[in-house]
Design an enzyme around this catalytic site. Structure first.
Site, PDB file in Angstrom:
ATOM      1  N   ASN A 210     -93.097 -21.839  67.232  1.00 45.24           N
ATOM      2  CA  ASN A 210     -92.913 -20.561  66.562  1.00 45.24           C
ATOM      3  C   ASN A 210     -94.180 -19.726  66.777  1.00 45.24           C
ATOM      4  OD1 ASN A 210     -92.926 -18.468  64.559  1.00 45.24           O
ATOM      5  ND2 ASN A 210     -91.351 -19.577  63.439  1.00 45.24           N
TER       6      ASN A 210
ATOM      7  N   ARG B 271    -104.929  -5.875  64.565  1.00 49.65           N
ATOM      8  CA  ARG B 271    -105.850  -4.951  65.223  1.00 49.65           C
ATOM      9  C   ARG B 271    -105.149  -3.884  66.046  1.00 49.65           C
ATOM     10  NH1 ARG B 271    -111.312  -6.547  65.911  1.00 49.65           N
ATOM     11  NH2 ARG B 271    -111.482  -4.622  67.120  1.00 49.65           N
TER      12      ARG B 271
ATOM     13  N   HIS C  96     -89.264 -15.318  64.371  1.00 47.75           N
ATOM     14  CA  HIS C  96     -88.570 -15.003  63.112  1.00 47.75           C
ATOM     15  C   HIS C  96     -88.902 -13.565  62.744  1.00 47.75           C
ATOM     16  CE1 HIS C  96     -87.237 -16.559  58.913  1.00 47.75           C
ATOM     17  NE2 HIS C  96     -87.043 -15.247  58.997  1.00 47.75           N
TER      18      HIS C  96
ATOM     19  N   ARG D 284     -88.730 -10.109  60.850  1.00 45.24           N
ATOM     20  CA  ARG D 284     -88.309  -9.655  59.522  1.00 45.24           C
ATOM     21  C   ARG D 284     -88.136  -8.138  59.542  1.00 45.24           C
ATOM     22  NH1 ARG D 284     -91.080 -14.440  58.105  1.00 45.24           N
ATOM     23  NH2 ARG D 284     -89.853 -15.661  56.610  1.00 45.24           N
TER      24      ARG D 284
ATOM     25  N   HIS E  79     -94.833  -9.152  61.591  1.00 48.90           N
ATOM     26  CA  HIS E  79     -95.389 -10.000  62.656  1.00 48.90           C
ATOM     27  C   HIS E  79     -94.574  -9.791  63.927  1.00 48.90           C
ATOM     28  CE1 HIS E  79     -92.411 -12.530  60.657  1.00 48.90           C
ATOM     29  NE2 HIS E  79     -93.231 -12.780  59.643  1.00 48.90           N
TER      30      HIS E  79
ATOM     31  N   GLU F  34     -84.791 -16.809  64.483  1.00 47.84           N
ATOM     32  CA  GLU F  34     -84.488 -17.106  63.081  1.00 47.84           C
ATOM     33  C   GLU F  34     -84.436 -15.820  62.275  1.00 47.84           C
ATOM     34  OE1 GLU F  34     -86.917 -21.364  62.743  1.00 47.84           O
ATOM     35  OE2 GLU F  34     -87.694 -19.566  61.751  1.00 47.84           O
TER      36      GLU F  34
ATOM     37  N   THR G 252     -92.782 -16.286  53.353  1.00 48.94           N
ATOM     38  CA  THR G 252     -92.241 -17.237  54.305  1.00 48.94           C
ATOM     39  C   THR G 252     -90.936 -17.766  53.727  1.00 48.94           C
ATOM     40  OG1 THR G 252     -92.717 -19.208  55.638  1.00 48.94           O
ATOM     41  CG2 THR G 252     -93.482 -19.216  53.352  1.00 48.94           C
TER      42      THR G 252
ATOM     43  N   HIS H 213     -90.645 -26.393  58.842  1.00 50.79           N
ATOM     44  CA  HIS H 213     -91.407 -25.815  57.728  1.00 50.79           C
ATOM     45  C   HIS H 213     -92.455 -26.814  57.239  1.00 50.79           C
ATOM     46  CE1 HIS H 213     -91.723 -22.232  55.155  1.00 50.79           C
ATOM     47  NE2 HIS H 213     -92.405 -23.048  54.383  1.00 50.79           N
ATOM     48  N   ASP H 214     -93.710 -26.472  57.476  1.00 49.61           N
ATOM     49  CA  ASP H 214     -94.876 -27.256  57.056  1.00 49.61           C
ATOM     50  C   ASP H 214     -94.991 -28.606  57.767  1.00 49.61           C
ATOM     51  OD1 ASP H 214     -95.665 -25.204  55.466  1.00 49.61           O
ATOM     52  OD2 ASP H 214     -95.169 -26.160  53.561  1.00 49.61           O
TER      53      ASP H 214
ATOM     54  N   GLY I  19     -94.806 -23.628  63.705  1.00 53.44           N
ATOM     55  CA  GLY I  19     -95.604 -22.455  64.004  1.00 53.44           C
ATOM     56  C   GLY I  19     -96.938 -22.435  63.291  1.00 53.44           C
ATOM     57  N   HIS I  20     -96.919 -22.281  61.960  1.00 56.72           N
ATOM     58  CA  HIS I  20     -98.161 -22.073  61.213  1.00 56.72           C
ATOM     59  C   HIS I  20     -99.164 -23.201  61.443  1.00 56.72           C
ATOM     60  CE1 HIS I  20    -100.690 -20.509  57.991  1.00 56.72           C
ATOM     61  NE2 HIS I  20    -100.827 -21.749  57.594  1.00 56.72           N
TER      62      HIS I  20
END
Length: 237
Positions: A7, A18, A43, A45, A50, A70, A100, A190-191, A213-214
């Protein structure tokens, strides 16, 4: 082997902070595939804080592995997916202002809505997956929607595992077994991180794909993205 879809939302977050095009989202997408990732996830939104909707279009010629988009199937999102035609669309019931994703679908309450949305995507040759909590009646409800796959929402597992409670994986094992019995493909996300991914993968039967991703991008700040992608691939074997 379980596939790794990277992700790249956090790359877009950094770029947007920036303005301009540093880091270059398209180059990162190309590079993670070159490094061995078997897919790219985004993903977008509605506020485009992002990933931008134009990013989804620009990635089409870049992503030659699996392309997973997603999001919550509002009209704007559905129109984008039908235009881009990714390999897979993952439906997530997140609010417009959610930081999230924080919950899976109530597949019983929203059955008719999901059936309609999924049918439209499948008519256009797009594989469907829906984000669900590890709750057995939600897995059964997912089957009734006509989806190809489910994506298990793994935040609760990651939290418990971080506390040293390996028993936190039990509902995920039960959900995976049921999904396999029902003929649903199984994804997760997720996580998930380098710390917990091997334990999760080793205990979940039939796990086809994880979207990360994160954690992956954060770990890459210290270890380098090529190295981290390959560390995940080793743990997913």
């Amino acid at each position: 082997m379980t596939k790794l879809s990277v992700n790249i939302n956090k790359i877009a977050t950094l770029r947007n902070s920036r303005g301009g095009n540093v880091p270059d989202l398209l180059k990162v997408a190309a590079d993670v595939q070159k490094f061995g990732a078997q897919g790219v996830t985004i993903h977008p939104r509605p506020d485009e804080r992002h990933i931008r909707y134009q990013d989804a279009r620009d990635l089409v010629p870049v992503v030659y592995t699996e392309y997973n988009i997603e999001g919550n199937p509002i009209k704007k999102f559905m129109d984008l997916v039908l235009e881009v035609k990714p390999t897979q669309v993952t439906l997530v019931p997140d609010a417009d202002d959610a930081i999230t994703s924080n919950a899976g679908w109530d597949t019983i309450k929203h059955k008719s809505f999901l059936q309609e949305v999924i049918a439209e995507f499948k008519r256009n040759g797009i594989r469907t997956s829906i984000f669900v909590d590890p709750v057995l009646n939600m897995i059964e409800g997912a089957k009734e929607t006509g989806t190809d796959r489910i994506e298990l929402y793994t935040e609760a597992f990651a939290h418990e595992y971080g506390l040293g409670n390996e028993a936190g994986i039990a509902p995920y094992v039960a959900s995976a077994k049921l999904a396999n019995e029902l003929g649903l493909g199984l994804n997760a996300g997720h996580d998930l991180s380098l710390d917990n991914i091997k334990f999760f993968k080793d205990n979940i039967p039939g796990l086809l794909e994880v979207s990360i991703g994160h954690a992956l991008i954060s770990e890459s700040l210290y270890l380098g993205i090529e190295n981290v992608v390959n560390m995940y691939l080793q743990k997913l074997k």
